[in-house]
Design a protein around this motif. Structure first.
Motif, short mmCIF file in Angstrom:
data_model
loop_
_atom_site.label_atom_id
_atom_site.label_comp_id
_atom_site.label_asym_id
_atom_site.label_seq_id
_atom_site.Cartn_x
_atom_site.Cartn_y
_atom_site.Cartn_z
N ALA A 30 0.39 -1.34 -0.31
CA ALA A 30 -0.17 -0.14 0.09
C ALA A 30 0.85 1.21 0.07
O ALA A 30 0.11 2.35 -0.43
CB ALA A 30 -1.32 0.03 0.95
N PHE A 31 1.88 1.14 0.68
CA PHE A 31 2.29 2.30 1.11
C PHE A 31 3.45 2.44 -0.49
O PHE A 31 3.35 3.41 -0.80
CB PHE A 31 4.27 1.75 1.61
N ALA A 32 3.87 1.58 -1.14
CA ALA A 32 4.10 1.70 -2.27
C ALA A 32 3.46 2.72 -3.55
O ALA A 32 4.05 2.95 -4.33
CB ALA A 32 4.90 0.59 -2.74
N THR A 33 2.21 1.49 -3.70
CA THR A 33 0.77 2.18 -4.21
C THR A 33 0.07 2.94 -3.61
O THR A 33 0.05 4.31 -4.44
CB THR A 33 -0.21 1.53 -4.34
N PHE A 34 1.06 3.72 -2.97
CA PHE A 34 0.42 5.12 -1.97
C PHE A 34 1.33 6.01 -3.40
O PHE A 34 1.15 7.14 -3.63
CB PHE A 34 0.41 5.26 -0.90
N LEU A 35 3.19 5.94 -2.74
CA LEU A 35 4.05 7.48 -3.69
C LEU A 35 4.51 6.75 -4.96
O LEU A 35 4.95 8.22 -5.61
CB LEU A 35 4.93 6.77 -2.26
N PRO A 37 6.85 5.02 -5.76
CA PRO A 37 8.19 5.80 -5.78
C PRO A 37 9.15 4.80 -6.51
O PRO A 37 8.73 3.79 -7.02
CB PRO A 37 8.47 4.77 -3.73
N LYS A 38 10.36 4.99 -6.77
CA LYS A 38 11.36 4.39 -7.82
C LYS A 38 13.22 3.79 -6.75
O LYS A 38 13.04 2.46 -6.85
CB LYS A 38 12.02 5.06 -8.48
N LYS A 39 12.61 4.07 -5.26
CA LYS A 39 13.60 4.00 -4.14
C LYS A 39 13.46 3.99 -3.04
O LYS A 39 11.93 5.05 -3.22
CB LYS A 39 15.25 4.42 -4.65
N VAL A 40 12.96 2.69 -2.32
CA VAL A 40 12.94 2.59 -0.81
C VAL A 40 13.43 2.56 0.21
O VAL A 40 14.14 1.57 -0.40
CB VAL A 40 11.57 3.07 -0.77
N VAL A 41 14.32 3.52 1.16
CA VAL A 41 15.03 3.27 2.25
C VAL A 41 14.16 2.55 2.88
O VAL A 41 13.36 2.90 3.99
CB VAL A 41 15.56 4.33 2.23
N VAL A 42 14.86 1.30 4.08
CA VAL A 42 13.99 0.99 5.02
C VAL A 42 15.60 0.74 6.15
O VAL A 42 16.40 0.05 5.86
CB VAL A 42 13.21 -0.52 5.03
N GLY A 43 15.06 0.67 7.35
CA GLY A 43 15.89 0.18 8.72
C GLY A 43 15.09 -0.77 9.56
O GLY A 43 14.08 -0.60 9.46
N VAL A 109 8.19 7.93 5.61
CA VAL A 109 8.27 9.10 5.07
C VAL A 109 8.04 9.18 4.60
O VAL A 109 8.21 7.88 3.23
CB VAL A 109 9.45 9.76 4.93
N ARG A 110 8.13 10.29 2.87
CA ARG A 110 8.42 10.78 1.43
C ARG A 110 9.65 10.72 1.30
O ARG A 110 10.35 10.92 2.14
CB ARG A 110 6.73 11.28 0.81
N ASP A 111 9.79 11.69 0.15
CA ASP A 111 11.22 11.78 -0.45
C ASP A 111 11.73 13.34 0.84
O ASP A 111 10.17 13.89 1.55
CB ASP A 111 10.46 12.88 -1.47
N ASN A 112 12.60 13.60 0.73
CA ASN A 112 13.28 14.51 1.96
C ASN A 112 12.86 14.15 3.19
O ASN A 112 12.41 14.91 4.38
CB ASN A 112 12.55 15.61 0.76
N ALA A 113 12.85 13.12 3.06
CA ALA A 113 12.14 13.14 5.00
C ALA A 113 10.90 13.42 5.37
O ALA A 113 10.74 13.96 6.23
CB ALA A 113 13.34 12.69 5.93
N LYS A 114 9.76 13.59 4.52
CA LYS A 114 9.10 14.25 4.87
C LYS A 114 7.94 13.70 5.38
O LYS A 114 7.44 12.63 4.83
CB LYS A 114 8.45 15.37 3.42
N PRO A 115 6.81 13.50 6.32
CA PRO A 115 6.32 12.79 7.18
C PRO A 115 5.11 11.96 6.72
O PRO A 115 4.61 13.28 6.25
CB PRO A 115 5.94 13.53 8.38
N ILE A 116 4.85 11.38 7.13
CA ILE A 116 3.26 11.34 6.20
C ILE A 116 3.03 11.22 7.76
O ILE A 116 2.62 10.14 8.55
CB ILE A 116 3.22 9.55 5.64
N SER A 117 1.24 11.50 7.61
CA SER A 117 0.22 11.80 8.83
C SER A 117 -1.11 10.42 8.91
O SER A 117 -1.10 10.02 7.27
CB SER A 117 0.29 12.05 9.48
N ALA A 118 -1.88 10.44 9.10
CA ALA A 118 -3.08 10.50 9.13
C ALA A 118 -3.73 11.83 8.12
O ALA A 118 -4.96 11.23 6.81
CB ALA A 118 -3.68 10.08 10.01
#
Length: 454
Positions: A30-35, A37-43, A109-118
């Motif tokens: 769902a996260f990828a479908t919404f954004l 993205p081409k590239k996602v960072v995980v930790g 978060v999305r690009d540039n570490a912008k937060p994703i909230s409700a």
């Protein structure tokens, strides 16, 4: 499927009942479908379930067709940094921070570490994850890359202090058996390589998913004496402790006394304004007098924001503020993608102590005496709205100022208070401060608590 692990700002839930690998996979898709993205960072943090939840989330992103960069076990801020530094369109940290051991969660978060909230996408991601309505798998899945990005992260951290002018210092560092240990080792190596005369005394340093010394939450009163005692026993200059994903840091002075985050906000604001006169500083409404006085005296512009990381970050971006601070020990920095960091604050503090040739106690004791506060006090209530109304009716007639930016703030000539409801439980949070009158602080705090808990 009703995914109750989705909260206002992130994902947090009890393992098995609210969060498992199937749910993590759904969230990843769902996260990828919404954004898109081409590239996602995980930790991921030290908890036992974090690697498998991270793998499931990552698989959801890969099946969408996006690439995934896995930073390994790290802190939330390393995902923030990696998302920005590696020019990814999204990032996800698997962590439950300071929650009980049977919980886990995700911060996205999305690009540039912008937060994703409700309000900015989390509700959409939840709806897709619940329904499974995120389309077919990509014909060509994304690729997974393991990357150690810590060297670049530490190199960035070194820009926040003047290593050449650091005075000799002994620091007690308490990682709480959370994720901070390995990153601290990397920071220590960088400081020593640059010739910094800093000695680290490490306690509870090794990451341990069983948390043998308790869940890493330095706000718990039973944990605070641990770091303070080691500071006194070793004659250290400073004590520092972190929560599980180290996006917050907490400080002790040279006498082993815990310093409320409120007073650290003022120190850091002053430090930034010394280098950038006229800059804007964002603060939260819970405790304000000390911060506003310091910022205005230093020629800065104080800007009040609703509490909470998404609100603080949005306001900072809008105002181009150099720094934002919350009394909860969250500190935000423009040059860190407006994100919060638990490592930058203590680096700034040791730089400040060196430049002023003083101690933390000396820096804060006058401010604590000028605007005393007992810190935030929580009360469980049967009806939060009714309790809030009861307090308002009792104190409003004598108030000379009222503010509803976040909860209820009432101001009087010599004291003020802020009262906020919890978003997740029947709890009211009280903060009180006075103008140099500790007896008045104690009196008003007890009166308010009696009324709240009536």
């Amino acid at each position: 499927m009703d995914l109750t692990c989705f909260k206002a700002y992130d994902i947090r839930g009890e393992l098995g009942a609210e969060l498992n690998v199937d749910i993590a996979y759904r969230i990843g898709r769902a996260f990828a479908t919404f954004l898109q993205p081409k590239k996602v960072v995980v930790g991921w943090d030290v908890r036992e379930t974090s690697p498998e939840l991270k793998d499931a989330f990552a698989q959801g992103v890969l099946d969408f067709g996006a690439d995934v960069i896995d930073l390994g076990m790290c802190g939330t801020e390393e995902v923030y940094f990696g998302t920005t530094f590696l020019a990814a369109e999204g990032g996800c940290m698997v962590t439950a921070s300071h929650n009980p051991i049977n919980y886990n969660g995700m911060k996205m978060v999305r690009d540039n570490a912008k937060p994703i909230s409700a309000d900015t996408g989390l509700a959409d991601i939840r709806a897709m994850a619940e329904s499974g309505n995120y389309g077919e798998k990509a014909e060509t899945p994304g690729t997974l890359t393991q990357l150690d990005n810590r060297a670049a992260y530490v190199e960035h951290l070194m820009t926040y202090l003047d290593v050449a002018n650091l005075k000799p210092m002994k620091l007690v560092v308490n990682a709480g058996n959370g994720a901070a240990g390995p990153s601290l080792d990397a920071i220590e190596s960088a400081l020593l390589a640059l010739g910094a005369p800093i000695e680290f005394i490490k306690i509870h340093h090794a990451p341990d998913a069983t948390f043998p010394n308790g869940i890493p939450n330095p706000l718990l009163h039973e944990q605070q004496p641990v770091t303070g005692k080691v500071v006194k026993d070793h004659g250290a200059d400073l004590g520092i402790a972190w929560d599980g994903d180290f996006d917050r840091c907490f400080l002790w002075d040279e006498d082993g006394n815990f310093i409320e985050g409120y007073y650290i906000v003022g120190l850091l604001a002053e430090a930034f304004l010394a280098k950038q006169p006229g800059a804007k500083i964002v603060y939260d409404p819970r405790l304000v007098w000390n911060t506003v006085e310091i910022v205005e005296a230093a020629g800065g512009v104080p800007i009040q924001s609703v509490s909470g990381h998404t609100f603080i970050k949005e306001r900072m971006r809008k105002e181009d503020a150099v720094y934002g601070g919350e009394m909860s020990a969250h500190h935000y920095f423009r040059d860190f993608a407006y994100a919060d960091s638990g490592m930058i604050p203590w680096l700034l503090i040791i730089d400040l102590l060196s430049r002023k040739q003083t101690t933390l106690k000396t820096l804060v004791e006058d401010r604590m005496a000028k605007f005393p506060s007992p810190g935030e006090i929580n009360s469980k209530v049967a009806d939060a709205d009714e309790a809030m109304s009861r307090v308002y009716q009792a104190y409003k007639p004598d108030a000379i100022g009222e503010d509803r930016t976040d909860g209820l703030s009432l101001e009087f000539a010599q004291w003020r208070f802020n009262l906020r409801k919890s978003n997740t439980e029947p709890v009211i949070r009280l903060n009180v401060e006075t103008r140099g009158d500790k007896d008045l602080m104690d009196e008003k705090t007890q009166d308010l608590l009696a009324l709240i808990r009536q």
